[in-house]
Design an enzyme around this catalytic site. Sequence first.
Site, PDB file in Angstrom:
ATOM      1  N   ARG A  12      27.627  14.534  71.289  1.00  0.00           N
ATOM      2  CA  ARG A  12      28.046  14.286  72.663  1.00  0.00           C
ATOM      3  C   ARG A  12      27.347  15.256  73.608  1.00  0.00           C
ATOM      4  NH1 ARG A  12      34.622  13.340  72.577  1.00  0.00           N
ATOM      5  NH2 ARG A  12      34.654  11.513  71.202  1.00  0.00           N
ATOM      6  N   ASP A  49      26.435  16.990  77.241  1.00  0.00           N
ATOM      7  CA  ASP A  49      27.201  17.337  78.434  1.00  0.00           C
ATOM      8  C   ASP A  49      26.640  16.639  79.667  1.00  0.00           C
ATOM      9  OD1 ASP A  49      28.792  19.055  76.936  1.00  0.00           O
ATOM     10  OD2 ASP A  49      27.551  20.815  77.379  1.00  0.00           O
ATOM     11  N   ARG A  51      22.296  25.761  75.799  1.00  0.00           N
ATOM     12  CA  ARG A  51      22.063  26.261  77.152  1.00  0.00           C
ATOM     13  C   ARG A  51      22.390  27.740  77.264  1.00  0.00           C
ATOM     14  NH1 ARG A  51      25.813  22.430  80.114  1.00  0.00           N
ATOM     15  NH2 ARG A  51      25.345  23.782  81.891  1.00  0.00           N
TER      16      ARG A  51
END
Length: 271
Positions: free
Chosen positions: A55, A57, A206
């Site tokens: 999944r 973001d 990230r």
Amino acid sequence: MSESIRLRLDVSYDGAGFSGWAAQPTRRTVAGVLTEALGRLVGPETPLGLTVAGRTDAGVHATGQVCHIDLPIEDWERLSGSLLRRLAALMPPDARVRALRPVPDTFDARFSATFRRYEYRVCDEQWGPEPLRRHDTLGWLRPLDLDRLNAAAAGLLGEHDFAAFCKRKEHATTIRAINRLDWRRDPDGVLVATVQADAFCQAMVRSLVGAMLFVGDGRREPEWPGRLLTLRERSSEVTVAAAHGLTLVAVGYPDEAEYAARAEATRRLRG
């Protein structure tokens, strides 16, 4: 209950206009538009069991996302020759099903996966990213040193507890195994980080990129990101890099005969 056939779908999307992959009632998501398109072909009440490899973001892109559905046999017999073309007509221009094919019912897009590979693009030119790449490339105002970036990356390779770089979820492990983490500078001057692991925690890639960028521009020493691996909670010192520079580029799977065993092993590990 009617018989079904499992299909693997290879999906790409520009994440700028989506609130991530996962379906949300009041938000535009990749799963939402894909489910809507499929529902127009097989009926909105048909359960498809849409399952994704990872999944992403809000704002994160994909060129190599993978998911699976269980399509009723009668619908597959009716649509098999035209399903890809029909989806192209029904999907929005910022999301595409690039390929689809039947797979054994032991295939699980999430749990059968052996790795996920991401790339993160950064431009450190004073004038910023090329306008046509502004949606997938981060502009960094300080010059970045490639050797320092790779030195920082080296300290993060291997299996570790990445709690300092993750948004922790209850009853979920933050132990991950990174088997590739390196930087290159492409001919156009853009720096690209490639990160590959068995799986990732939320915001982990990230966060790793954000930490390494502070090393690359000289504000932190190359050993600093690796030292954070001793922490058992998220570090407030780590800046999470912007979502738009990140793209899921590949998901790996074993041979067909190993789908079930891989899925079982992954479920045990993640549990």
